[in-house]
Structure formats: structure tokens, C-alpha cells
Scaffold this active site. Structure first.
Site, PDB file in Angstrom:
ATOM      1  N   CYS A 113     149.524  38.102  99.790  1.00 27.64           N
ATOM      2  CA  CYS A 113     148.440  38.601  98.953  1.00 27.64           C
ATOM      3  C   CYS A 113     149.002  39.679  98.035  1.00 27.64           C
ATOM      4  O   CYS A 113     149.871  40.443  98.439  1.00 27.64           O
ATOM      5  CB  CYS A 113     147.350  39.242  99.818  1.00 27.64           C
ATOM      6  SG  CYS A 113     146.652  38.105 101.004  1.00 27.64           S
TER       7      CYS A 113
ATOM      8  N   ASN B 165     153.748  30.063 103.977  1.00 32.12           N
ATOM      9  CA  ASN B 165     152.550  29.857 103.169  1.00 32.12           C
ATOM     10  C   ASN B 165     152.910  28.933 102.000  1.00 32.12           C
ATOM     11  O   ASN B 165     154.051  28.486 101.896  1.00 32.12           O
ATOM     12  CB  ASN B 165     152.022  31.211 102.673  1.00 32.12           C
ATOM     13  CG  ASN B 165     150.501  31.219 102.605  1.00 32.12           C
ATOM     14  OD1 ASN B 165     149.908  30.266 102.096  1.00 32.12           O
ATOM     15  ND2 ASN B 165     149.874  32.256 103.106  1.00 32.12           N
TER      16      ASN B 165
HETATM   17  C1  LIG Z   1     143.249  24.509 100.523  1.00 29.78           C
HETATM   18  C2  LIG Z   1     144.171  25.462 101.232  1.00 29.78           C
HETATM   19  C3  LIG Z   1     143.695  26.704 101.610  1.00 29.78           C
HETATM   20  C4  LIG Z   1     144.543  27.601 102.264  1.00 29.78           C
HETATM   21  N1  LIG Z   1     144.050  28.823 102.664  1.00 29.78           N
HETATM   22  C5  LIG Z   1     144.847  29.675 103.358  1.00 29.78           C
HETATM   23  C6  LIG Z   1     144.336  30.893 103.856  1.00 29.78           C
HETATM   24  O1  LIG Z   1     143.154  31.213 103.723  1.00 29.78           O
HETATM   25  N2  LIG Z   1     145.202  31.710 104.522  1.00 29.78           N
HETATM   26  C7  LIG Z   1     146.516  31.386 104.737  1.00 29.78           C
HETATM   27  O2  LIG Z   1     147.256  32.165 105.362  1.00 29.78           O
HETATM   28  N3  LIG Z   1     147.013  30.217 104.304  1.00 29.78           N
HETATM   29  C8  LIG Z   1     146.216  29.362 103.621  1.00 29.78           C
HETATM   30  N4  LIG Z   1     146.722  28.160 103.197  1.00 29.78           N
HETATM   31  C9  LIG Z   1     148.129  27.823 103.472  1.00 29.78           C
HETATM   32  C10 LIG Z   1     148.252  26.945 104.718  1.00 29.78           C
HETATM   33  O3  LIG Z   1     147.793  27.595 105.876  1.00 29.78           O
HETATM   34  C11 LIG Z   1     149.738  26.536 104.935  1.00 29.78           C
HETATM   35  O4  LIG Z   1     150.529  27.682 105.144  1.00 29.78           O
HETATM   36  C12 LIG Z   1     150.311  25.781 103.744  1.00 29.78           C
HETATM   37  O5  LIG Z   1     149.342  24.952 103.134  1.00 29.78           O
HETATM   38  C13 LIG Z   1     151.517  24.917 104.143  1.00 29.78           C
HETATM   39  O6  LIG Z   1     151.157  23.980 105.130  1.00 29.78           O
HETATM   40  P1  LIG Z   1     150.712  22.446 104.790  1.00 29.78           P
HETATM   41  O7  LIG Z   1     151.744  21.907 103.862  1.00 29.78           O
HETATM   42  O8  LIG Z   1     150.644  21.764 106.107  1.00 29.78           O
HETATM   43  O9  LIG Z   1     149.374  22.547 104.123  1.00 29.78           O
HETATM   44  C14 LIG Z   1     145.893  27.244 102.548  1.00 29.78           C
HETATM   45  C15 LIG Z   1     146.354  25.987 102.155  1.00 29.78           C
HETATM   46  C16 LIG Z   1     145.517  25.085 101.515  1.00 29.78           C
HETATM   47  C17 LIG Z   1     146.050  23.729 101.145  1.00 29.78           C
END
Ligand SMILES: Cc1cc2nc3c(=O)[nH]c(=O)nc-3n(C[C@H](O)[C@H](O)[C@H](O)COP(=O)(O)O)c2cc1C
Length: 315
Positions: free
Chosen positions: A142, A203
Site C-alpha cells: 500500500c 502480491n
Molecule cells: C481481484 C483481486 C483482489 C485482490 N485483493 C487483495 C487484497 O485485498 N489484499 C491483498 O493482500 N491482496 C489482494 N490481492 C492479491 C492476491 O491475494 C494475490 O496475492 C495475487 O492475486 C497473486 O495470487 P493469484 O495469482 O493466485 O491471484 C487481490 C488479487 C485480485 C486478483
């Protein structure tokens, strides 16, 4: 571990894993922001069988998020700029937490802030209202309003300050970090020294899509965060490098996990547990399917405890 044998069946399989002081019933969790704030996904899977459900990041106060559009498919992934929309810790504790507790869900709350003080405030509210929460994931990706909007997760000292400030929660804390920096190992070491029991890697990656017809960025906020299979190798390398440098620091691996194999890869790189995010947008039951697939994978590879897989790709 012996060579793959699809017919092999372990007499029993220990699915539990430890992440710091916590023992989880499975290595597979949901990733913050991708499975709601409460039991929204309860119709698609048994949420109580997961290692944990990590709730979408909450601030001390309600937050509206970014202008639309906020989602855009990309090659092998997705771009989002949701902007941490959420009801705030108190409304969430009142409206969502009781349902999670009633359903027997191991609940990890993700918190965020724009200043060190805002993180502290969110942690204090969890201490006061978050009865039953087992851990806090501190989302450090953030912008710091007091520091030229640089991300907390890109600065070891600042990230450590946030971790110290959130100690007021009296709960284990996992620091969720970013791979948009070459200081990932330094930041991981700093947050561990400051009291984080684990790091969650990674993230989303900073990215952008241009809408060529409008000659403008496709998302309302301009840039966004890239997730899904496209970032999986980046996440694996982040986990591998942090585990190599800090072998005693527990890691929760996340990024493009969409199958048992991609989960196993992350564990072999050094993760103690994994989270499933974007895969849930394609198939809402993905976390459960990956949990069951991981168990099946272990049985067919003569692995008797999922925890045995941690870091075995390191020579
Ligand atoms: C739509 C969306 C919303 C997300 N919101 C958050 C969040 O609120 N807090 C956070 O730490 N990560 C957030 N992330 C990141 C995910 O937790 C994760 O770290 C990232 O998407 C990589 O994993 P993935 O490829 O399996 O999605 C978000 C990801 C997506 C796609």
C-alpha cells in the site's frame, strides 16, 4: 519421496502444516481479495476444510476503492485495480465474522493502511472485535501517504515499523510482501526481526493495459495489479530466494496457483503453505479442488506428510 507411482497409496497422509506458531489443517488457503469477506464461497466448497480463509484486506474505516472499470483479463492472467474496497474492521466483525465462526472457518484477517498509524488502528480494532481470528496478514503493498506514496513493502525500515505497530493485535502476523522490488530478501528479514511470524509472497505485480480504441489505460485507476498463471514463475522465484536466504522464516506462497502441481512447485521452492487467488475467478471451487488434488498428488508420490515437501527443490 520416491518416484511417481499413480497406484501407490500412502497408508495415511498428514495434511497439517505449521506456519509460525499456527498449525493449519491443510496447506491450501484462499488468497486475500479473491474469496470475499465472509462465507460467500461456502456454496462451492467446504471452507472449514481449508488451511484458512484469508479475508479481503480491511482498513480501520470503510473504503470505497477505485473508479471502474477495475478488472481486465490479460494473457494468462488478470489485471485488477479494486483498490481495497471494504466495509472496515468493525462492520466486518459485526456482519461477517460470526458467520465464519459458525461455519468453523479458520479465519485470517488481512489489514491495510495508508500510514503506520492506520495499520495500528486496524490492528487495535481486530484485538477488540476480531474474536476467533487466528492471525493477521498485514498487506504492505500500500502507498505510504506520509512518504511520497512509496509502497511500505518496498522499504525494509518502514515495513518493520508497520509490523511493530500491529503488535497491539496480540495475534500472529504474516507480512504480505511485493515482488516489485529487488529488496524482497531485505524486507523479509526486516519484518521477521520486527515480529512477523511469516511472510506471504507475493502480491500482484504492477502492470497496465492500454485500451487502444480509447487511447487510454483500460482500468479506471490507470495501472493495476497483475495476477494469475502469468506471475507464477515470478512468485516461485521470490519464494525460492527468500527461503534460500532465510531458511527459518515460514513462507506462505501465492501467485498463479491453479492446480495441485503449481501448489507443489511453490512448496518445493520453500513455502510452508499456499494461497489460491485468481484461479477462483475461473472456478469458484478451485481452492477445494487444489486442496484435494494436493492430497492426491502426495499419495501418488509416496509422500506421507505435506510438510515434507517444503523446500526440497533446494540443493
Ligand atoms: C481481484 C483481486 C483482489 C485482490 N485483493 C487483495 C487484497 O485485498 N489484499 C491483498 O493482500 N491482496 C489482494 N490481492 C492479491 C492476491 O491475494 C494475490 O496475492 C495475487 O492475486 C497473486 O495470487 P493469484 O495469482 O493466485 O491471484 C487481490 C488479487 C485480485 C486478483
Amino acid at each position: 519421496m520416491s518416484s511417481p507411482d499413480p497406484d501407490a497409496r500412502a497408508a495415511d497422509l498428514d495434511c497439517t502444516v505449521a506456519v509460525g506458531s499456527l498449525s493449519l489443517r491443510s496447506a491450501v488457503m484462499t488468497a486475500s481479495g479473491t474469496a470475499g469477506h465472509g462465507t460467500e464461497f461456502g456454496d462451492f466448497m467446504d471452507l472449514s476444510a481449508l488451511g484458512a480463509m484469508v479475508v479481503k484486506s480491511l482498513a480501520a474505516q470503510p473504503w470505497e476503492g477505485n473508479p471502474t472499470p477495475r478488472l481486465r483479463p490479460t494473457a494468462k492472467g488478470m489485471l485488477n485495480s479494486i483498490g481495497l474496497q471494504g466495509p472496515g474492521v468493525m462492520a466486518w466483525s459485526r456482519d461477517q465474522l460470526p458467520g465464519l465462526m459458525a461455519a468453523g472457518v479458520t479465519t485470517v484477517v488481512s489489514i491495510w493502511g495508508r500510514t503506520v498509524e492506520e495499520y495500528r488502528e486496524a490492528a487495535e480494532l481486530i484485538a477488540e472485535h476480531g474474536h476467533g481470528v487466528v492471525a493477521i496478514e498485514v498487506n504492505l503493498s500500500c502507498p505510504n501517504l506520509e512518504g511520497g506514496r512509496h509502497l511500505f513493502a518496498h522499504d525494509p525500515e518502514l515495513a518493520a515499523e508497520v509490523i511493530r505497530a500491529t503488535d497491539v493485535a496480540g495475534l500472529p502476523r504474516w507480512a504480505k510482501l511485493s515482488a516489485n522490488t529487488d529488496r524482497l530478501v531485505d524486507v523479509s528479514a526486516a519484518v521477521a526481526t520486527a515480529g512477523a511470524e511469516a511472510v506471504t509472497l507475493i502480491n500482484t505485480l504492477l502492470a497496465m493495459v492500454i485500451d487502444t480504441e480509447r487511447a487510454q489505460p483500460a482500468l479506471g485507476a490507470g495501472g493495476g495489479g497483475l495476477s494469475g498463471p502469468a506471475i507464477h514463475p515470478v512468485a516461485v522465484r521470490a519464494v525460492y530466494e527468500v527461503h534460500a536466504a532465510l531458511p527459518d522464516l515460514p513462507i506462505v506462497g501465492v501467485g498463479g496457483i491453479d492446480s495441485a502441481e503449481t501448489a507443489v512447485e511453490m512448496l518445493m521452492a520453500g513455502a510452508s503453505a499456499v494461497q489460491v487467488g485468481t484461479a477462483t475467478f475461473r472456478d469458484p471451487a478451485a481452492p477445494e479442488k487444489i486442496r484435494l488434488g494436493l492430497e492426491q498428488w502426495c499419495r501418488s508420490h509416496d509422500v506421507h506428510a505435506v510438510a515434507e515437501l517444503k523446500g526440497i527443490a533446494h540443493v
